[in-house]
Design a protein around this motif. Sequence first.
Motif, PDB file in Angstrom:
ATOM      1  N   THR A 187     -71.189  72.435 131.775  1.00  0.00           N
ATOM      2  CA  THR A 187     -72.478  72.675 131.132  1.00  0.00           C
ATOM      3  C   THR A 187     -72.489  72.060 129.743  1.00  0.00           C
ATOM      4  O   THR A 187     -71.450  71.977 129.087  1.00  0.00           O
ATOM      5  N   ASP A 188     -73.674  71.619 129.316  1.00  0.00           N
ATOM      6  CA  ASP A 188     -73.829  71.097 127.958  1.00  0.00           C
ATOM      7  C   ASP A 188     -74.706  72.013 127.105  1.00  0.00           C
ATOM      8  O   ASP A 188     -75.260  71.578 126.097  1.00  0.00           O
ATOM      9  N   ARG A 189     -74.822  73.274 127.492  1.00  0.00           N
ATOM     10  CA  ARG A 189     -75.604  74.231 126.710  1.00  0.00           C
ATOM     11  C   ARG A 189     -74.968  74.436 125.337  1.00  0.00           C
ATOM     12  O   ARG A 189     -73.780  74.731 125.233  1.00  0.00           O
ATOM     13  N   ARG A 190     -75.772  74.290 124.304  1.00  0.00           N
ATOM     14  CA  ARG A 190     -75.246  74.346 122.940  1.00  0.00           C
ATOM     15  C   ARG A 190     -74.613  75.684 122.610  1.00  0.00           C
ATOM     16  O   ARG A 190     -73.587  75.743 121.922  1.00  0.00           O
ATOM     17  N   TRP A 191     -75.209  76.765 123.059  1.00  0.00           N
ATOM     18  CA  TRP A 191     -74.678  78.070 122.693  1.00  0.00           C
ATOM     19  C   TRP A 191     -73.314  78.322 123.330  1.00  0.00           C
ATOM     20  O   TRP A 191     -72.452  78.991 122.733  1.00  0.00           O
ATOM     21  N   VAL A 192     -73.085  77.779 124.531  1.00  0.00           N
ATOM     22  CA  VAL A 192     -71.774  77.918 125.182  1.00  0.00           C
ATOM     23  C   VAL A 192     -70.716  77.184 124.370  1.00  0.00           C
ATOM     24  O   VAL A 192     -69.638  77.716 124.076  1.00  0.00           O
ATOM     25  N   HIS A 193     -71.011  75.947 123.995  1.00  0.00           N
ATOM     26  CA  HIS A 193     -70.048  75.153 123.243  1.00  0.00           C
ATOM     27  C   HIS A 193     -69.822  75.731 121.850  1.00  0.00           C
ATOM     28  O   HIS A 193     -68.678  75.751 121.361  1.00  0.00           O
ATOM     29  N   GLY A 194     -70.888  76.210 121.207  1.00  0.00           N
ATOM     30  CA  GLY A 194     -70.734  76.785 119.878  1.00  0.00           C
ATOM     31  C   GLY A 194     -69.903  78.053 119.882  1.00  0.00           C
ATOM     32  O   GLY A 194     -68.990  78.215 119.066  1.00  0.00           O
ATOM     33  N   ALA A 195     -70.201  78.959 120.828  1.00  0.00           N
ATOM     34  CA  ALA A 195     -69.463  80.213 120.901  1.00  0.00           C
ATOM     35  C   ALA A 195     -67.997  79.971 121.246  1.00  0.00           C
ATOM     36  O   ALA A 195     -67.095  80.573 120.644  1.00  0.00           O
ATOM     37  N   LEU A 196     -67.746  79.072 122.199  1.00  0.00           N
ATOM     38  CA  LEU A 196     -66.369  78.796 122.593  1.00  0.00           C
ATOM     39  C   LEU A 196     -65.600  78.103 121.468  1.00  0.00           C
ATOM     40  O   LEU A 196     -64.420  78.397 121.242  1.00  0.00           O
ATOM     41  N   GLY A 197     -66.267  77.185 120.752  1.00  0.00           N
ATOM     42  CA  GLY A 197     -65.605  76.511 119.644  1.00  0.00           C
ATOM     43  C   GLY A 197     -65.181  77.476 118.554  1.00  0.00           C
ATOM     44  O   GLY A 197     -64.050  77.411 118.047  1.00  0.00           O
ATOM     45  N   LEU A 198     -66.070  78.398 118.179  1.00  0.00           N
ATOM     46  CA  LEU A 198     -65.740  79.386 117.159  1.00  0.00           C
ATOM     47  C   LEU A 198     -64.651  80.341 117.638  1.00  0.00           C
ATOM     48  O   LEU A 198     -63.750  80.712 116.872  1.00  0.00           O
ATOM     49  N   LEU A 199     -64.718  80.743 118.912  1.00  0.00           N
ATOM     50  CA  LEU A 199     -63.714  81.638 119.472  1.00  0.00           C
ATOM     51  C   LEU A 199     -62.343  80.970 119.498  1.00  0.00           C
ATOM     52  O   LEU A 199     -61.324  81.594 119.143  1.00  0.00           O
ATOM     53  N   ALA A 200     -62.298  79.706 119.907  1.00  0.00           N
ATOM     54  CA  ALA A 200     -61.022  78.983 119.970  1.00  0.00           C
ATOM     55  C   ALA A 200     -60.434  78.792 118.579  1.00  0.00           C
ATOM     56  O   ALA A 200     -59.221  78.943 118.376  1.00  0.00           O
ATOM     57  N   PHE A 201     -61.276  78.458 117.607  1.00  0.00           N
ATOM     58  CA  PHE A 201     -60.788  78.288 116.248  1.00  0.00           C
ATOM     59  C   PHE A 201     -60.236  79.603 115.692  1.00  0.00           C
ATOM     60  O   PHE A 201     -59.153  79.632 115.086  1.00  0.00           O
ATOM     61  N   GLY A 202     -60.978  80.690 115.905  1.00  0.00           N
ATOM     62  CA  GLY A 202     -60.496  81.991 115.448  1.00  0.00           C
ATOM     63  C   GLY A 202     -59.189  82.383 116.113  1.00  0.00           C
ATOM     64  O   GLY A 202     -58.280  82.904 115.459  1.00  0.00           O
ATOM     65  N   GLY A 203     -59.070  82.108 117.427  1.00  0.00           N
ATOM     66  CA  GLY A 203     -57.829  82.418 118.127  1.00  0.00           C
ATOM     67  C   GLY A 203     -56.665  81.595 117.623  1.00  0.00           C
ATOM     68  O   GLY A 203     -55.534  82.097 117.502  1.00  0.00           O
ATOM     69  N   ALA A 204     -56.915  80.316 117.320  1.00  0.00           N
ATOM     70  CA  ALA A 204     -55.848  79.443 116.817  1.00  0.00           C
ATOM     71  C   ALA A 204     -55.360  79.919 115.448  1.00  0.00           C
ATOM     72  O   ALA A 204     -54.148  79.935 115.184  1.00  0.00           O
ATOM     73  N   VAL A 205     -56.289  80.313 114.571  1.00  0.00           N
ATOM     74  CA  VAL A 205     -55.903  80.817 113.252  1.00  0.00           C
ATOM     75  C   VAL A 205     -55.118  82.113 113.391  1.00  0.00           C
ATOM     76  O   VAL A 205     -54.072  82.306 112.753  1.00  0.00           O
ATOM     77  N   PHE A 206     -55.585  83.020 114.248  1.00  0.00           N
ATOM     78  CA  PHE A 206     -54.903  84.301 114.444  1.00  0.00           C
ATOM     79  C   PHE A 206     -53.497  84.098 114.984  1.00  0.00           C
ATOM     80  O   PHE A 206     -52.527  84.683 114.489  1.00  0.00           O
ATOM     81  N   ASN A 207     -53.352  83.260 116.010  1.00  0.00           N
ATOM     82  CA  ASN A 207     -52.036  83.024 116.606  1.00  0.00           C
ATOM     83  C   ASN A 207     -51.087  82.341 115.644  1.00  0.00           C
ATOM     84  O   ASN A 207     -49.880  82.602 115.654  1.00  0.00           O
ATOM     85  N   LEU A 208     -51.631  81.462 114.790  1.00  0.00           N
ATOM     86  CA  LEU A 208     -50.781  80.779 113.816  1.00  0.00           C
ATOM     87  C   LEU A 208     -50.216  81.768 112.811  1.00  0.00           C
ATOM     88  O   LEU A 208     -49.037  81.710 112.454  1.00  0.00           O
ATOM     89  N   PHE A 209     -51.034  82.690 112.344  1.00  0.00           N
ATOM     90  CA  PHE A 209     -50.551  83.692 111.403  1.00  0.00           C
ATOM     91  C   PHE A 209     -49.589  84.659 112.087  1.00  0.00           C
ATOM     92  O   PHE A 209     -48.625  85.150 111.452  1.00  0.00           O
ATOM     93  N   GLN A 210     -49.822  84.943 113.350  1.00  0.00           N
ATOM     94  CA  GLN A 210     -48.906  85.813 114.085  1.00  0.00           C
ATOM     95  C   GLN A 210     -47.541  85.179 114.249  1.00  0.00           C
ATOM     96  O   GLN A 210     -46.516  85.853 114.253  1.00  0.00           O
ATOM     97  N   ALA A 211     -47.515  83.842 114.422  1.00  0.00           N
ATOM     98  CA  ALA A 211     -46.251  83.138 114.626  1.00  0.00           C
ATOM     99  C   ALA A 211     -45.517  82.836 113.329  1.00  0.00           C
ATOM    100  O   ALA A 211     -44.330  82.484 113.357  1.00  0.00           O
ATOM    101  N   SER A 212     -46.200  82.960 112.198  1.00  0.00           N
ATOM    102  CA  SER A 212     -45.587  82.611 110.913  1.00  0.00           C
ATOM    103  C   SER A 212     -44.904  83.824 110.298  1.00  0.00           C
ATOM    104  O   SER A 212     -45.200  84.960 110.643  1.00  0.00           O
ATOM    105  N   PRO A 213     -43.960  83.586 109.366  1.00  0.00           N
ATOM    106  CA  PRO A 213     -43.313  84.712 108.691  1.00  0.00           C
ATOM    107  C   PRO A 213     -44.292  85.605 107.941  1.00  0.00           C
ATOM    108  O   PRO A 213     -44.106  86.801 107.848  1.00  0.00           O
ATOM    109  N   ILE A 214     -45.389  85.006 107.422  1.00  0.00           N
ATOM    110  CA  ILE A 214     -46.386  85.810 106.704  1.00  0.00           C
ATOM    111  C   ILE A 214     -47.055  86.776 107.649  1.00  0.00           C
ATOM    112  O   ILE A 214     -47.245  87.958 107.352  1.00  0.00           O
ATOM    113  N   GLY A 215     -47.416  86.250 108.853  1.00  0.00           N
ATOM    114  CA  GLY A 215     -48.085  87.097 109.819  1.00  0.00           C
ATOM    115  C   GLY A 215     -47.166  88.120 110.437  1.00  0.00           C
ATOM    116  O   GLY A 215     -47.592  89.150 110.922  1.00  0.00           O
TER     117      GLY A 215
END
Length: 216
Positions: A187-215
């Motif tokens: 699908t090329d629906r904008r809301w699908v791509h926007g929501a998934l993009g924000l979700l993926a970015f948030g997940g990547a930031v969260f996982n990075l902090f979890q894997a780091s000594p700070i997290g």
Amino acid sequence: MSQIEYLIPLVSIIVGLGLADLIQSVRELVRPNRAVRWHWLPVLWSVTVFLLVLQIWWTSFGVLQEAAFGRVLVFLPYLLMFLALYLACAFALPDSDWTPGTTPESPAQKSGTSPASTSALNLEVFYFSASHRRWFFGTLIAIIVLFESITVFFLLVEMDATLLSILAGRWVALSVVPAVLALPIVTDRRWVHGALGLLAFGGAVFNLFQASPIGG
């Protein structure tokens, strides 16, 4: 030379090539006198891919020291995952000579705008082109599947866990995540791509902090 000293340079080269390709694409977009019609989605996904590479690379040193990865058939999926990471870096942003295709899915054609009518590199047209969505998100699915397969094998062999208990704890990553990443392909629906993009970015930031000594 130990096994880890022999294997790490290989994956290091692949990671370096992938990040170099991503940075070169950014350089081509921001170089002087380059006409670019910006769109936030490919920029967001390129940052997400960068964080994903950093996270996997950050944990790879400890993972490769496990005895199981001294076997070629165990190391092969891990190597394929890094090759897929390289492709994700290469597919995240357009090359300098990229031109839109003539598929019906092209937003430029839907709006009645001819691709030849402007010399600016249109990131929205690039992102929503069928070929980009197919290859980019297909590569991300391959990364997730390979990563989870390696994790399941590692837990099964090294941690002496049962297959059912492993699958019970990782069924979301094994099934739901690949299925969600397949949505932008179909699908090329904008809301699908926007929501998934924000979700993926948030997940990547969260996982990075979890894997780091700070997290931790």
